[in-house]
Design a protein around this motif. Sequence first.
Motif, PDB file in Angstrom:
ATOM      1  N   ASN A   2       0.816  -1.212   0.000  1.00 37.76           N
ATOM      2  CA  ASN A   2       0.000   0.000   0.000  1.00 37.76           C
ATOM      3  C   ASN A   2       0.848   1.259   0.000  1.00 37.76           C
ATOM      4  OD1 ASN A   2      -2.738  -1.219   0.341  1.00 37.76           O
ATOM      5  ND2 ASN A   2      -1.715  -2.098   2.118  1.00 37.76           N
ATOM      6  N   ILE A   3       2.021   1.188  -0.600  1.00 40.60           N
ATOM      7  CA  ILE A   3       2.937   2.327  -0.633  1.00 40.60           C
ATOM      8  C   ILE A   3       2.364   3.397  -1.558  1.00 40.60           C
ATOM      9  CG2 ILE A   3       5.261   3.058  -1.269  1.00 40.60           C
ATOM     10  CD1 ILE A   3       6.106   0.116  -0.631  1.00 40.60           C
ATOM     11  N   THR A   4       2.384   4.637  -1.087  1.00 39.37           N
ATOM     12  CA  THR A   4       1.834   5.737  -1.895  1.00 39.37           C
ATOM     13  C   THR A   4       2.899   6.675  -2.448  1.00 39.37           C
ATOM     14  OG1 THR A   4       1.515   7.147   0.049  1.00 39.37           O
ATOM     15  CG2 THR A   4      -0.331   5.720  -0.624  1.00 39.37           C
ATOM     16  N   HIS A   5       4.019   6.827  -1.754  1.00 38.49           N
ATOM     17  CA  HIS A   5       5.092   7.701  -2.246  1.00 38.49           C
ATOM     18  C   HIS A   5       6.304   7.575  -1.329  1.00 38.49           C
ATOM     19  CE1 HIS A   5       3.194  10.264   0.818  1.00 38.49           C
ATOM     20  NE2 HIS A   5       4.351  10.885   0.903  1.00 38.49           N
ATOM     21  N   ALA A   6       7.421   8.117  -1.761  1.00 37.05           N
ATOM     22  CA  ALA A   6       8.617   8.176  -0.921  1.00 37.05           C
ATOM     23  C   ALA A   6       8.544   9.446  -0.081  1.00 37.05           C
ATOM     24  CB  ALA A   6       9.869   8.190  -1.783  1.00 37.05           C
ATOM     25  N   SER A   7       8.859   9.356   1.182  1.00 33.79           N
ATOM     26  CA  SER A   7       8.831  10.511   2.069  1.00 33.79           C
ATOM     27  C   SER A   7      10.007  11.446   1.781  1.00 33.79           C
ATOM     28  CB  SER A   7       8.884  10.058   3.531  1.00 33.79           C
ATOM     29  OG  SER A   7       8.948  11.166   4.389  1.00 33.79           O
ATOM     30  N   PHE A   8      11.228  10.872   1.727  1.00 31.68           N
ATOM     31  CA  PHE A   8      12.388  11.695   1.401  1.00 31.68           C
ATOM     32  C   PHE A   8      13.492  10.853   0.796  1.00 31.68           C
ATOM     33  CE2 PHE A   8      13.077  10.607   5.904  1.00 31.68           C
ATOM     34  CZ  PHE A   8      14.386  10.154   5.907  1.00 31.68           C
ATOM     35  N   VAL A   9      14.392  11.533   0.113  1.00 35.62           N
ATOM     36  CA  VAL A   9      15.596  10.956  -0.462  1.00 35.62           C
ATOM     37  C   VAL A   9      16.765  11.670   0.207  1.00 35.62           C
ATOM     38  CG1 VAL A   9      16.966  10.733  -2.572  1.00 35.62           C
ATOM     39  CG2 VAL A   9      14.482  10.458  -2.658  1.00 35.62           C
ATOM     40  N   THR A  10      17.765  10.925   0.661  1.00 36.67           N
ATOM     41  CA  THR A  10      18.910  11.525   1.324  1.00 36.67           C
ATOM     42  C   THR A  10      19.983  11.892   0.305  1.00 36.67           C
ATOM     43  OG1 THR A  10      18.477  10.260   3.328  1.00 36.67           O
ATOM     44  CG2 THR A  10      20.695  11.144   3.071  1.00 36.67           C
ATOM     45  N   LEU A  11      20.439  13.142   0.383  1.00 38.53           N
ATOM     46  CA  LEU A  11      21.533  13.622  -0.452  1.00 38.53           C
ATOM     47  C   LEU A  11      22.706  13.973   0.462  1.00 38.53           C
ATOM     48  CD1 LEU A  11      19.598  15.939  -2.917  1.00 38.53           C
ATOM     49  CD2 LEU A  11      20.552  13.688  -3.385  1.00 38.53           C
ATOM     50  N   PRO A  12      23.768  13.169   0.454  1.00 41.08           N
ATOM     51  CA  PRO A  12      24.911  13.449   1.310  1.00 41.08           C
ATOM     52  C   PRO A  12      25.725  14.634   0.784  1.00 41.08           C
ATOM     53  CG  PRO A  12      25.138  11.306   0.217  1.00 41.08           C
ATOM     54  CD  PRO A  12      23.898  11.929  -0.282  1.00 41.08           C
ATOM     55  N   VAL A  13      25.971  15.605   1.652  1.00 40.37           N
ATOM     56  CA  VAL A  13      26.686  16.817   1.259  1.00 40.37           C
ATOM     57  C   VAL A  13      27.780  17.131   2.270  1.00 40.37           C
ATOM     58  CG1 VAL A  13      24.657  17.735   0.056  1.00 40.37           C
ATOM     59  CG2 VAL A  13      25.077  18.391   2.436  1.00 40.37           C
ATOM     60  N   ALA A  14      28.780  17.890   1.841  1.00 39.28           N
ATOM     61  CA  ALA A  14      29.890  18.260   2.724  1.00 39.28           C
ATOM     62  C   ALA A  14      29.570  19.516   3.530  1.00 39.28           C
ATOM     63  CB  ALA A  14      31.161  18.472   1.906  1.00 39.28           C
ATOM     64  N   ASP A  15      28.779  20.422   2.968  1.00 35.88           N
ATOM     65  CA  ASP A  15      28.489  21.703   3.609  1.00 35.88           C
ATOM     66  C   ASP A  15      26.991  21.979   3.480  1.00 35.88           C
ATOM     67  OD1 ASP A  15      27.992  24.553   3.833  1.00 35.88           O
ATOM     68  OD2 ASP A  15      30.150  24.877   3.634  1.00 35.88           O
ATOM     69  N   LEU A  16      26.269  21.899   4.593  1.00 35.06           N
ATOM     70  CA  LEU A  16      24.810  22.059   4.563  1.00 35.06           C
ATOM     71  C   LEU A  16      24.377  23.426   4.043  1.00 35.06           C
ATOM     72  CD1 LEU A  16      23.850  20.293   7.911  1.00 35.06           C
ATOM     73  CD2 LEU A  16      23.326  19.515   5.597  1.00 35.06           C
ATOM     74  N   ASP A  17      25.037  24.485   4.453  1.00 32.79           N
ATOM     75  CA  ASP A  17      24.630  25.823   4.010  1.00 32.79           C
ATOM     76  C   ASP A  17      24.865  26.018   2.514  1.00 32.79           C
ATOM     77  OD1 ASP A  17      23.628  26.835   6.472  1.00 32.79           O
ATOM     78  OD2 ASP A  17      25.687  27.097   7.173  1.00 32.79           O
ATOM     79  N   ARG A  18      25.990  25.516   2.009  1.00 30.37           N
ATOM     80  CA  ARG A  18      26.263  25.606   0.564  1.00 30.37           C
ATOM     81  C   ARG A  18      25.222  24.812  -0.213  1.00 30.37           C
ATOM     82  NH1 ARG A  18      31.506  22.786  -1.825  1.00 30.37           N
ATOM     83  NH2 ARG A  18      30.202  21.011  -1.287  1.00 30.37           N
ATOM     84  N   ALA A  19      24.902  23.603   0.261  1.00 32.86           N
ATOM     85  CA  ALA A  19      23.895  22.779  -0.401  1.00 32.86           C
ATOM     86  C   ALA A  19      22.526  23.449  -0.352  1.00 32.86           C
ATOM     87  CB  ALA A  19      23.836  21.399   0.249  1.00 32.86           C
TER      88      ALA A  19
END
Length: 124
Positions: A2-19
């Motif tokens: 009964n899956i309806t969608h993906a909640s989130f996808v993880t994107l690994p980054v070095a600098d959160l503010d830059r991303a």
Amino acid sequence: MNITHASFVTLPVADLDRALRFYTDVLGFETVADRDMPQGRWLQVAPAGAQTAFTLSGPGMGGFEPGSARGIMLVTTDVDTDCARLAQAGVPVQGPDDLPWGRMASFADPDGNGLMLLMEKEGF
């Protein structure tokens, strides 16, 4: 199932503010969540109205290597205009190319996470 969608996808980054600047200023995403958690900063972005968010995961969060995400497909209504805007922002873009399922281009975020733009072919 009964899956309806993906909640989130993880994107690994070095600098959160830059991303965050790249995803909001260059791609036009909205900030969905930005809060401090015991294990670090929880930062999510998404296109307006999207069901699936992108969690920007900084060093030490989740054990992923920055830039290791691949094959993230973003659907667009105008791939050519989006590619021009990316190029104007200094983002190298490959394509767009006509394929049986639509018109597609690829690019990477500042950490090297692989993203694609797809303008879906009608009726495919």
